[in-house]
Design a protein around this motif. Structure first.
Motif, PDB file in Angstrom:
ATOM      1  N   ARG A 149      -3.979 -10.848   3.836  1.00  0.00           N
ATOM      2  CA  ARG A 149      -4.750 -10.879   2.589  1.00  0.00           C
ATOM      3  C   ARG A 149      -4.013 -11.660   1.504  1.00  0.00           C
ATOM      4  O   ARG A 149      -4.633 -12.405   0.749  1.00  0.00           O
ATOM      5  CB  ARG A 149      -5.023  -9.451   2.119  1.00  0.00           C
ATOM      6  N   LEU A 201       0.865  -1.179   0.000  1.00  0.00           N
ATOM      7  CA  LEU A 201       0.000   0.000   0.000  1.00  0.00           C
ATOM      8  C   LEU A 201       0.898   1.223   0.000  1.00  0.00           C
ATOM      9  O   LEU A 201       1.776   1.363   0.858  1.00  0.00           O
ATOM     10  CB  LEU A 201      -0.918   0.023   1.230  1.00  0.00           C
ATOM     11  N   HIS A 246       0.985  -2.593  11.654  1.00  0.00           N
ATOM     12  CA  HIS A 246      -0.376  -3.083  11.456  1.00  0.00           C
ATOM     13  C   HIS A 246      -0.624  -3.416   9.982  1.00  0.00           C
ATOM     14  O   HIS A 246      -1.138  -4.481   9.635  1.00  0.00           O
ATOM     15  CB  HIS A 246      -1.357  -1.998  11.930  1.00  0.00           C
ATOM     16  N   LEU A 247      -0.209  -2.476   9.129  1.00  0.00           N
ATOM     17  CA  LEU A 247      -0.474  -2.614   7.691  1.00  0.00           C
ATOM     18  C   LEU A 247       0.222  -3.847   7.119  1.00  0.00           C
ATOM     19  O   LEU A 247      -0.368  -4.601   6.329  1.00  0.00           O
ATOM     20  CB  LEU A 247      -0.008  -1.343   6.971  1.00  0.00           C
ATOM     21  N   ASN A 284      -2.005  -0.143  -7.989  1.00  0.00           N
ATOM     22  CA  ASN A 284      -2.972   0.609  -7.216  1.00  0.00           C
ATOM     23  C   ASN A 284      -3.035   0.225  -5.758  1.00  0.00           C
ATOM     24  O   ASN A 284      -4.061   0.285  -5.118  1.00  0.00           O
ATOM     25  CB  ASN A 284      -4.357   0.471  -7.845  1.00  0.00           C
ATOM     26  N   THR A 297      -3.064  -1.825  -2.258  1.00  0.00           N
ATOM     27  CA  THR A 297      -3.595  -3.080  -1.758  1.00  0.00           C
ATOM     28  C   THR A 297      -4.865  -3.491  -2.482  1.00  0.00           C
ATOM     29  O   THR A 297      -5.741  -2.691  -2.719  1.00  0.00           O
ATOM     30  CB  THR A 297      -3.894  -2.913  -0.257  1.00  0.00           C
ATOM     31  N   THR A 348      -8.101  -4.604  -2.063  1.00  0.00           N
ATOM     32  CA  THR A 348      -9.020  -4.643  -0.928  1.00  0.00           C
ATOM     33  C   THR A 348     -10.128  -5.626  -1.177  1.00  0.00           C
ATOM     34  O   THR A 348     -10.977  -5.835  -0.333  1.00  0.00           O
ATOM     35  CB  THR A 348      -9.649  -3.267  -0.716  1.00  0.00           C
ATOM     36  N   VAL A 372      -1.817  -6.799   7.820  1.00  0.00           N
ATOM     37  CA  VAL A 372      -3.032  -6.880   6.994  1.00  0.00           C
ATOM     38  C   VAL A 372      -2.685  -7.372   5.591  1.00  0.00           C
ATOM     39  O   VAL A 372      -3.357  -8.245   5.031  1.00  0.00           O
ATOM     40  CB  VAL A 372      -3.730  -5.503   6.919  1.00  0.00           C
ATOM     41  N   ALA A 404     -12.388  -5.023  -3.071  1.00  0.00           N
ATOM     42  CA  ALA A 404     -13.553  -4.177  -3.315  1.00  0.00           C
ATOM     43  C   ALA A 404     -13.239  -3.254  -4.479  1.00  0.00           C
ATOM     44  O   ALA A 404     -12.719  -2.176  -4.303  1.00  0.00           O
ATOM     45  CB  ALA A 404     -13.875  -3.381  -2.070  1.00  0.00           C
ATOM     46  N   ASP A 405     -13.559  -3.700  -5.620  1.00  0.00           N
ATOM     47  CA  ASP A 405     -13.243  -2.926  -6.820  1.00  0.00           C
ATOM     48  C   ASP A 405     -14.168  -1.725  -6.917  1.00  0.00           C
ATOM     49  O   ASP A 405     -15.372  -1.859  -7.054  1.00  0.00           O
ATOM     50  CB  ASP A 405     -13.391  -3.834  -8.040  1.00  0.00           C
TER      51      ASP A 405
END
Lengths: 334, 802
Positions: free
Chosen positions: A282, A190, A274-275, A309, A311, A313, A278, A315-316
């Protein structure tokens, strides 16, 4: 923003290059793509007396995949650009991790000039390729008037922006092993904007045999000083790939425990820690999805959405169906 | 019948030239000029003890090294306070080269002139400056504490202070059933044009004259100040603004220290000297904007109608105040926005800090005002459980003109002269799908996604005076030359001004040629800033074209033996209305307008002394007339016209990473009748892009010593195209009664509410009060953690009166 006076040498052979490096070992610098070096010169943060431009040296443009099936190696010469590596179909077939990570290296304009070996020599802990070299178990061939040596990533990287290279030495090529059959690999990060240095990034190789995870190795960008590889084989081995949900939290904990991020104006150390967890979580889930048997990076991205782009997510943004809420014409309409 | 060009989506006529590398910027016109480089202070606050330039002098190619002591006469005095205002209590400006003290990192101290820039920088690196360090004042909080003082001789750091009032805010608040307080913060950013500043100064020793090319927003302003500072007759100074690669406000300040120092050097050395700003210089020695700390107290009734609004804000103006208080003044006069606020008080303090100066950046203080008002509107809606658009509708101004009760930046009383806020809101809700959003949010939630919808409304006083002019000349070929004095830096002036002139003169667009920003042709002008180009120069050129047309019809009337009132111009031909058989070309009128002795070509014969059959017993040029089909006219409005708009944003925030994505961005925009909707939309899109920067990316990261930590494009993040959403637009066109064309400014519109609309959307997604912008994933992630430990309300009720 003009560099101080300097001499530029344009050798055409490796021999000439090594002579020049030997001659100017006190204050000489190798220039390849120049994407990191030239800004440093213009800002007068470095003032080498001699630049040895290797872009015209023959024999440094090797870009090959060779070796017997199962033991293939990717060789990337010192003047090969990121973009050439990224767009090579053969390389994508042998090890998709390279292209997948390269899409996060700055922007196409930078990748068109920047070289992969140059990134390895620069040894920036924010850089994707030093980590990929380490994660894949790669090495570099180094030459000088004094001889030839081969260095593993572990040997090469001694600190942030610091390698074990002597000032008369030149990395002539990097070797990245192919991804073994059954292994799955991925990379994600990210960044604040497309193409920026990642706030945190994770490269991952998952070994799978008979639907069972047999190995897991992770490498990191921006959250470790040097590209060390975290081997989590013991944590995950024996887990069925459709049951990895049960071990993800242990993977995340191990990642957060292993890394040592710093804070800066873009993100705190706590956030980066944290990141990274994550992203690792994923990525691990993604790679273990049963429909992911042959590596998803296998398709070569040659055009279009090249910017990287950040991470995934899951969720496109452009694909919703919210009754006129999401503008499905999106950017295409512009 | 010629189609009216006003309102047509005509593609920018300047683009082929600019996009194929034929633009000519300041650095391109420098020819064989020698180059200047500057030694700049590496310290935020220090006394200069000694400057040792000897190391620079023996470098081959160095021509001159100047310190403050070398500045002549008036040029050694302080730079001017350009816009005096009653609120300014301690006006401090800097010198062209620092005298005794430095007050920010980047302040120029020594100018090195050399054969080229490389050598000049080599030499600059060899100059040693001895400093005695003082503690730096960084940020609003430290400045207002006043324990450290920026400028010697002051007891505090207050540059300006004022209280402005409308009605009685104390009784307004006392009578309110609900009272809320909000503490808000807005970060620093900067214009960051692609082309930095630049100047080429050329001295003509024979003429004793100075010609300056500068990447400025005001060639006339720069000319006047250079003449004054160099003590030259005005007629001996000309300033030309060639192509400018973006400005966005930062190039309106003048003279920049470098402009003055380089001009002085050109005269002293009797040659041409140039300076082209590099990016690091632009970061640390041009100007920033936007840092404010704000406090709002609002009283309202059960319906959400505002009864009283009390505002205090502290504005960080950096080390000096050359451009006065335009930024905080604009903030203070725009807070009330499109709303009826029965009682209002605003008090601001503009504060010195040891950082780069603050001058207007696109929006110029208005984005800060919108942040206060619109965050307040959302807080009222949250407090009462009302829809956010409903609260706004209940407070909108509905009668126009609406007196604001405040004196604006142009010195005139502010009026919202036009608009239809209710209609704009209806269109925005339709465009973004406001009423369907809750079902979309539910659907997203079921997919594990978090989305939010935000809104922000704004007004913007645009087209400020005092005046702007036009000059139009019709050549004997029919070519129409158009000049206006203001400058161009991306506004499509060559297109939109040509549309206005071509309409009035009835000529094809291709015949019209526009030039701007050259004091040799039009020496009366103010400049390009504050969304004023189209309003001011557009109307001036409209009036000028009318005069040209009047003269043309008069001359044609004599030839065609017709009453000028019965004539019209169609496609370059003057004809009797409805009778094309009785006509003559505009080009022929141009010939006749200039009585000639010499026939330089075939067409010119018609204007020579024997062309007429008989001798006329009167002078060729009658009293009060001038030769040539050429006119000049000026437009000067009573007051600024107020444009308006409303933005809505849909964002998605990642529940785990706190990454923020803008999914949709919708704009309703009212700048009156649009000269060219394509150009207006481009302005809105570009404005939104800069607004997105202010919302999610841009900040000036100063450390406690006053060092700017992110003075490069690697660490100062502006959005790329990949970070800017597609901008969906719709336009309302309510005409302004304040100018003949009825137009209102559009240049800054996109930027003003963007950060606030995005803040509103993030708040809606996260259910965490957003009181500070910009917002990045790391900050949002920490806010989630601390909010989980705190309360969940979106507002802070300090004194519920019921």
């Amino acid at each position: 923003m003009k560099p101080p006076p300097l001499r530029i040498h344009r050798p055409t052979s490796i021999d000439q290059t090594l002579d020049l490096l030997s001659e100017h070992s006190v204050s000489g610098k190798v220039l390849a793509g120049g994407q990191s070096l030239v800004p440093v010169l213009n800002m007068r943060l470095a003032a080498p007396s001699d630049l040895i431009d290797i872009t015209g040296v023959s024999g440094l443009d090797e870009l090959t995949v060779s070796g017997p099936e199962g033991q293939q190696e990717i060789a990337v010469g010192a003047t090969v650009t990121h973009r050439q590596v990224e767009r090579s179909v053969d390389i994508a077939r042998a090890n998709p991790l390279l292209a997948e990570a390269l899409r996060f290296v700055a922007h196409p304009a930078v990748r068109n000039r920047g070289t992969t070996v140059g990134s390895l020599a620069h040894a920036d802990p924010n850089g994707e390729m030093p980590m990929i070299l380490a994660l894949t178990g790669g090495s570099v061939d180094v030459r000088s008037r004094r001889g030839i040596r081969t260095l593993s990533a572990e040997e090469l990287n001694v600190g942030p922006l610091e390698t074990c290279l002597e000032s008369d030495e030149l990395i002539t090529r990097a070797i990245f092993p192919a991804l073994p059959a059954g292994s799955r690999a991925g990379f994600d990060e990210l960044a604040r904007r497309s193409g920026d240095y990642g706030l945190a990034g994770v490269g991952m190789i998952v070994d799978v045999e008979d639907e069972t995870v047999t190995g897991l190795r992770c490498g990191f960008i921006s959250v470790t000083d040097i590209p060390e590889v975290l081997d989590l084989g013991e944590v995950v081995s024996g887990t069925q790939i459709d049951e990895v949900a049960g071990v993800v939290s242990r993977v995340v904990d191990a990642v957060r425990d292993f890394i040592d991020p710093g804070g800066d104006i873009h993100a705190t150390a706590d956030y980066r820690r944290h990141l990274a967890g994550v992203i690792a979580s994923r990525l691990f889930r993604r790679l273990c999805r049963t429909d992911n048997a042959r590596i998803q990076g296998a398709q070569v991205h040659t055009a279009g959405n090249d910017a990287g782009n950040g991470t995934d997510t899951g969720a496109d943004a452009g694909s919703g169906t919210g009754k006129g809420i999401e503008n499905d014409t999106g950017r295409r309409r512009a | 019948m010629t189609t009216r060009l006003f309102g047509q989506k005509i593609t920018r006529r300047e683009d082929p030239r600019l996009l194929t590398g034929h633009g000519r910027y300041v650095d391109d016109v420098s020819g064989t000029a020698i180059a200047a480089a500057f030694v700049r202070s590496p310290h935020a606050h220090a006394d200069i003890l000694d400057i040792d330039v000897t190391g620079a002098l023996d470098i081959d190619g160095v021509i001159a090294v100047w310190t403050y002591e070398d500045l002549p006469g008036q040029a050694a005095e302080r730079l001017p306070m350009l816009i005096p205002h009653p609120s300014i209590v301690a006006p401090h400006t800097g010198y062209a080269l620092a005298k005794d003290h430095v007050n920010f990192v980047g302040e120029p101290i020594v100018m090195v002139i050399a054969k080229d820039r490389y050598i000049a920088e080599d030499a600059a690196n060899r100059i040693d400056v001895d400093y005695s360090f003082k503690e730096a004042v960084v940020g609003v909080e430290q400045s207002r504490e006043g324990t450290r003082i920026v400028h010697e001789g002051m007891d505090d750091n207050v540059a300006a202070h004022i209280v402005q009032k409308v009605g009685d805010v104390d009784s307004g608040l006392d009578s309110a059933p609900y009272v809320l307080e909000l503490d808000l913060e807005f970060e620093r950013s900067a214009c960051m044009p692609m082309e930095g500043k630049g100047v080429v100064a050329s001295w003509d020793p024979g003429e004793g004259s100075l010609e300056v090319h500068s990447s400025t927003q005001t060639s006339t302003g720069l000319r006047a100040v250079l003449a004054a500072k160099l003590e030259l007759p005005l007629t001996k100074v000309e300033v030309i603004t060639p192509d400018v690669g973006g400005a966005f406000g930062v190039k309106i300040n003048h003279p920049w220290p470098e402009e003055l120092a380089v001009a002085c050097a050109a005269r002293a050395l009797e040659t041409t000297v140039k300076w082209t700003e590099d990016r690091r210089e632009h970061f640390i020695s041009s100007a920033h904007e936007r840092a404010q700390t704000q406090w709002v107290k609002v009283g309202f009734d059960d319906e959400g109608r505002i009864l009283g609004l009390d505002v205090k804000f502290w504005h960080d103006n950096g080390a000096y105040l050359p451009y006065g208080v335009i930024v905080p003044l604009n903030t203070s006069t725009h807070i009330m926005g499109p709303y009826v606020i029965p009682s209002f008080r605003v008090e601001y303090w503009s504060l010195y800090t040891n950082t780069v100066i603050v001058t207007p950046y696109r929006g110029a203080g208005r984005a800060h005002a919108v942040f206060m008002m619109e965050r307040t509107m959302d807080a009222i809606a949250a407090e009462l459980g009302l829809d956010r658009t409903e609260v706004r509708l209940r407070n909108f101004v509905r009668d126009f003109p609406h007196p604001m009760g405040l004196r604006m930046q142009d010195g005139a009383e502010g009026y919202i002269d036009s608009g239809d806020f209710v209609a704009s809101m209806a269109r925005l809700k339709e465009l973004v799908g406001w009423d369907d959003f809750e079902s979309y949010r539910e659907q997203a939630r079921s997919e594990g996604r978090r989305v939010g919808l935000g809104i922000a409304c704004y007004i913007e006083s645009t087209g400020a005076g005092p005046y702007e002019g036009g000059h139009i000349e019709v050549e004997t070929s029919g070519r129409v030359n158009v000049w206006t004095g203001l400058t161009t830096h991306g506004q499509a002036h060559a297109t939109v001004f040509a549309q206005i002139v071509a309409d009035e003169l009835g000529v094809p667009l291709d015949n019209v040629h526009v030039s701007t920003g050259d004091t040799r042709k039009l020496s009366y002008s103010v400049g390009t800033w504050g969304s004023r180009g189209a309003v001011m120069a557009g109307n001036a050129l409209h009036l000028t074209a009318k005069k040209v047309k009047e003269k043309a019809l008069k001359i044609a009337g004599e030839s065609l033996e017709a009453d000028p009132q019965d004539l019209e111009i169609v496609d370059g031909m003057i004809q009797v209305q409805g009778d094309p058989s009785s006509s003559m070309p505009l080009a022929a009128v141009s010939v006749l307008s200039n009585p000639l002795r010499y026939a330089f070509d075939e067409s010119a014969r018609a204007a020579t002394q024997f062309a007429k059959e008989s001798a006329a017993d009167e002078p060729s040029i009658k009293g009060g007339e001038q030769p040539g089909l050429e006119e000049q006219e000026f437009f000067s409005p009573v007051r600024s016209t107020v444009a308006n708009g409303m933005h809505a944003a849909i964002v998605e925030t990642d529940p785990e990473t706190a990454d923020i994505k803008i999914l949709r961005y919708c704009v309703i925009h009212d700048c009156g009748p649009m000269v060219n909707p394509l150009v207006v939309e481009g302005q809105v899109h570009g404005g939104v892009a800069q607004g997105v920067g202010g919302a999610l990316y841009e900040k000036m990261a100063y450390d406690t010593d006053g060092q700017l930590l992110n003075a490069s494009f690697m660490d100062f993040l502006m959005p790329f195209a990949s970070e800017v959403p597609h901008v969906e637009t719709d336009h309302l066109e309510t005409p302004s009664p304040l100018n003949p064309l009825g137009i209102k400014g559009a240049g800054e519109a996109g930027t003003i509410p963007a950060a606030t609309a995005i803040a509103s959307a993030i708040e809606d997604a996260e259910r965490i009060p957003i009181r500070s912008m910009p917002l990045d994933p790391s900050t949002l992630w920490h806010m989630r953690t601390s909010h989980r430990e705190g309360d969940n309300s979106l507002s802070r009720v300090t004194s519920p009166n019921h």
